[in-house]
Design a protein around this motif. Structure first.
Motif, mmCIF file in Angstrom:
data_model
loop_
_atom_site.group_PDB
_atom_site.id
_atom_site.type_symbol
_atom_site.label_atom_id
_atom_site.label_comp_id
_atom_site.label_asym_id
_atom_site.label_seq_id
_atom_site.Cartn_x
_atom_site.Cartn_y
_atom_site.Cartn_z
ATOM 1 N N THR A 168 -89.181 -64.435 2.539
ATOM 2 C CA THR A 168 -87.734 -64.513 2.661
ATOM 3 C C THR A 168 -87.340 -65.869 3.262
ATOM 4 O O THR A 168 -88.000 -66.377 4.153
ATOM 5 C CB THR A 168 -87.183 -63.386 3.542
ATOM 6 O OG1 THR A 168 -87.858 -63.415 4.797
ATOM 7 C CG2 THR A 168 -87.390 -62.032 2.892
ATOM 8 N N ILE A 169 -86.261 -66.425 2.746
ATOM 9 C CA ILE A 169 -85.788 -67.734 3.173
ATOM 10 C C ILE A 169 -84.314 -67.624 3.534
ATOM 11 O O ILE A 169 -83.528 -67.045 2.779
ATOM 12 C CB ILE A 169 -85.977 -68.788 2.064
ATOM 13 C CG1 ILE A 169 -87.451 -68.886 1.683
ATOM 14 C CG2 ILE A 169 -85.449 -70.142 2.514
ATOM 15 C CD1 ILE A 169 -87.708 -69.730 0.456
ATOM 16 N N ALA A 170 -83.936 -68.178 4.689
ATOM 17 C CA ALA A 170 -82.537 -68.171 5.121
ATOM 18 C C ALA A 170 -81.971 -69.582 5.049
ATOM 19 O O ALA A 170 -82.615 -70.536 5.453
ATOM 20 C CB ALA A 170 -82.434 -67.652 6.542
ATOM 21 N N GLN A 171 -80.758 -69.687 4.531
ATOM 22 C CA GLN A 171 -80.014 -70.945 4.508
ATOM 23 C C GLN A 171 -78.817 -70.745 5.431
ATOM 24 O O GLN A 171 -77.953 -69.909 5.161
ATOM 25 C CB GLN A 171 -79.549 -71.278 3.102
ATOM 26 C CG GLN A 171 -78.719 -72.533 3.029
ATOM 27 C CD GLN A 171 -78.283 -72.835 1.607
ATOM 28 O OE1 GLN A 171 -78.903 -72.388 0.640
ATOM 29 N NE2 GLN A 171 -77.208 -73.573 1.475
ATOM 30 N N ILE A 172 -78.751 -71.514 6.518
ATOM 31 C CA ILE A 172 -77.733 -71.323 7.533
ATOM 32 C C ILE A 172 -76.758 -72.490 7.502
ATOM 33 O O ILE A 172 -77.157 -73.630 7.668
ATOM 34 C CB ILE A 172 -78.368 -71.202 8.928
ATOM 35 C CG1 ILE A 172 -79.378 -70.057 8.933
ATOM 36 C CG2 ILE A 172 -77.311 -70.978 9.993
ATOM 37 C CD1 ILE A 172 -80.736 -70.467 9.297
ATOM 38 N N SER A 202 -78.169 -63.407 13.799
ATOM 39 C CA SER A 202 -79.289 -64.180 14.317
ATOM 40 C C SER A 202 -80.599 -63.415 14.138
ATOM 41 O O SER A 202 -81.623 -63.989 13.777
ATOM 42 C CB SER A 202 -79.072 -64.499 15.796
ATOM 43 O OG SER A 202 -80.164 -65.206 16.325
ATOM 44 N N VAL A 208 -81.706 -63.654 10.516
ATOM 45 C CA VAL A 208 -82.272 -64.973 10.221
ATOM 46 C C VAL A 208 -83.663 -65.114 10.849
ATOM 47 O O VAL A 208 -84.582 -65.649 10.232
ATOM 48 C CB VAL A 208 -81.320 -66.080 10.720
ATOM 49 C CG1 VAL A 208 -81.988 -67.428 10.737
ATOM 50 C CG2 VAL A 208 -80.081 -66.114 9.850
ATOM 51 N N LEU A 209 -83.837 -64.637 12.081
ATOM 52 C CA LEU A 209 -85.131 -64.732 12.749
ATOM 53 C C LEU A 209 -86.204 -63.915 12.031
ATOM 54 O O LEU A 209 -87.381 -64.246 12.100
ATOM 55 C CB LEU A 209 -85.016 -64.266 14.202
ATOM 56 C CG LEU A 209 -84.301 -65.219 15.144
ATOM 57 C CD1 LEU A 209 -83.988 -64.514 16.459
ATOM 58 C CD2 LEU A 209 -85.146 -66.455 15.386
ATOM 59 N N CYS A 256 -86.588 -63.728 8.887
ATOM 60 C CA CYS A 256 -86.994 -64.427 7.659
ATOM 61 C C CYS A 256 -88.229 -65.290 7.910
ATOM 62 O O CYS A 256 -88.493 -65.709 9.034
ATOM 63 C CB CYS A 256 -85.855 -65.301 7.144
ATOM 64 S SG CYS A 256 -84.438 -64.357 6.576
ATOM 65 N N ARG A 295 -86.472 -70.763 7.662
ATOM 66 C CA ARG A 295 -85.059 -70.925 7.976
ATOM 67 C C ARG A 295 -84.681 -72.388 7.812
ATOM 68 O O ARG A 295 -85.330 -73.265 8.386
ATOM 69 C CB ARG A 295 -84.798 -70.488 9.420
ATOM 70 C CG ARG A 295 -84.976 -69.005 9.638
ATOM 71 C CD ARG A 295 -85.225 -68.640 11.073
ATOM 72 N NE ARG A 295 -86.473 -69.144 11.623
ATOM 73 C CZ ARG A 295 -87.661 -68.600 11.409
ATOM 74 N NH1 ARG A 295 -87.756 -67.529 10.656
ATOM 75 N NH2 ARG A 295 -88.741 -69.117 11.945
ATOM 76 N N ALA A 351 -81.369 -74.927 8.270
ATOM 77 C CA ALA A 351 -80.041 -74.952 8.871
ATOM 78 C C ALA A 351 -79.363 -76.292 8.623
ATOM 79 O O ALA A 351 -80.000 -77.342 8.699
ATOM 80 C CB ALA A 351 -80.156 -74.703 10.370
ATOM 81 N N PHE A 381 -76.654 -71.227 16.510
ATOM 82 C CA PHE A 381 -77.443 -70.031 16.747
ATOM 83 C C PHE A 381 -77.113 -69.468 18.120
ATOM 84 O O PHE A 381 -76.821 -70.210 19.044
ATOM 85 C CB PHE A 381 -78.943 -70.367 16.724
ATOM 86 C CG PHE A 381 -79.413 -70.919 15.424
ATOM 87 C CD1 PHE A 381 -79.906 -70.080 14.442
ATOM 88 C CD2 PHE A 381 -79.364 -72.280 15.166
ATOM 89 C CE1 PHE A 381 -80.338 -70.589 13.234
ATOM 90 C CE2 PHE A 381 -79.798 -72.804 13.969
ATOM 91 C CZ PHE A 381 -80.287 -71.949 13.005
#
Length: 80
Positions: A2-6, A15, A18-19, A21, A24, A26, A33
Protein backbone atom coordinates in the motif's frame (compact mmCIF):
# COMPACT_ATOMS: atom_id res chain seq x y z
CA UNK A 1 1.78 -3.23 -0.92
CA UNK A 2 0.00 0.00 0.00
CA UNK A 3 1.21 3.49 -0.90
CA UNK A 4 -0.04 6.79 0.54
CA UNK A 5 0.18 10.14 -1.25
CA UNK A 6 -0.20 12.98 1.25
CA UNK A 7 -1.02 16.49 0.07
CA UNK A 8 -2.79 17.95 3.12
CA UNK A 9 -3.35 17.37 6.83
CA UNK A 10 -3.37 13.87 8.25
CA UNK A 11 -4.31 13.75 11.91
CA UNK A 12 -5.87 11.22 14.18
CA UNK A 13 -7.42 8.37 12.20
CA UNK A 14 -6.04 9.76 8.93
CA UNK A 15 -2.54 9.67 10.36
CA UNK A 16 -3.05 6.10 11.54
CA UNK A 17 -4.22 5.07 8.07
CA UNK A 18 -1.15 6.65 6.46
CA UNK A 19 1.18 5.05 9.04
CA UNK A 20 -0.29 1.63 8.23
CA UNK A 21 0.80 1.97 4.58
CA UNK A 22 4.04 0.46 3.34
CA UNK A 23 5.23 3.64 1.60
CA UNK A 24 4.32 7.27 2.23
CA UNK A 25 5.00 10.19 -0.11
CA UNK A 26 4.25 13.68 1.20
CA UNK A 27 4.09 17.05 -0.55
CA UNK A 28 6.70 19.27 1.11
CA UNK A 29 4.58 22.40 0.73
CA UNK A 30 1.27 21.14 2.11
CA UNK A 31 1.60 17.89 4.09
CA UNK A 32 1.05 18.13 7.86
CA UNK A 33 1.14 15.14 10.21
CA UNK A 34 -0.18 14.89 13.75
CA UNK A 35 -1.62 12.69 16.47
CA UNK A 36 -4.08 14.96 18.23
CA UNK A 37 -5.73 12.41 20.52
CA UNK A 38 -3.24 12.98 23.41
CA UNK A 39 -4.22 16.67 23.47
CA UNK A 40 -7.68 15.47 24.57
CA UNK A 41 -6.32 12.90 27.04
CA UNK A 42 -6.96 9.95 24.72
CA UNK A 43 -4.74 7.26 23.26
CA UNK A 44 -4.78 6.77 19.47
CA UNK A 45 -7.22 3.93 18.95
CA UNK A 46 -6.51 2.75 15.41
CA UNK A 47 -3.00 1.46 16.01
CA UNK A 48 -1.28 4.86 15.94
CA UNK A 49 1.05 4.02 18.83
CA UNK A 50 2.18 0.73 17.29
CA UNK A 51 2.64 2.23 13.83
CA UNK A 52 4.61 5.23 15.11
CA UNK A 53 6.96 2.96 17.06
CA UNK A 54 7.50 0.77 14.02
CA UNK A 55 8.19 3.73 11.73
CA UNK A 56 10.30 6.03 13.92
CA UNK A 57 11.33 4.15 17.04
CA UNK A 58 10.08 4.24 20.62
CA UNK A 59 11.69 7.49 21.86
CA UNK A 60 10.63 9.61 18.89
CA UNK A 61 7.15 8.10 18.83
CA UNK A 62 6.76 8.99 22.50
CA UNK A 63 7.86 12.57 21.76
CA UNK A 64 5.33 12.89 18.92
CA UNK A 65 2.49 11.43 20.97
CA UNK A 66 3.13 13.47 24.09
CA UNK A 67 3.52 16.75 22.23
CA UNK A 68 0.33 16.42 20.11
CA UNK A 69 1.96 18.93 17.72
CA UNK A 70 1.69 19.16 13.96
CA UNK A 71 4.75 18.25 11.91
CA UNK A 72 5.55 19.24 8.35
CA UNK A 73 6.86 16.84 5.69
CA UNK A 74 10.53 17.79 6.16
CA UNK A 75 10.38 17.17 9.91
CA UNK A 76 8.52 13.89 9.39
CA UNK A 77 11.16 12.74 6.92
CA UNK A 78 13.95 13.44 9.42
CA UNK A 79 12.08 11.49 12.11
CA UNK A 80 11.51 8.51 9.83
Amino acid sequence: MTIAQIEGRVRGAGSELVLACDLRFAARETAIFGQIEPAFGLLPGGGGVEYLIRVMGRARALEVLLSADDYDADFAERYG
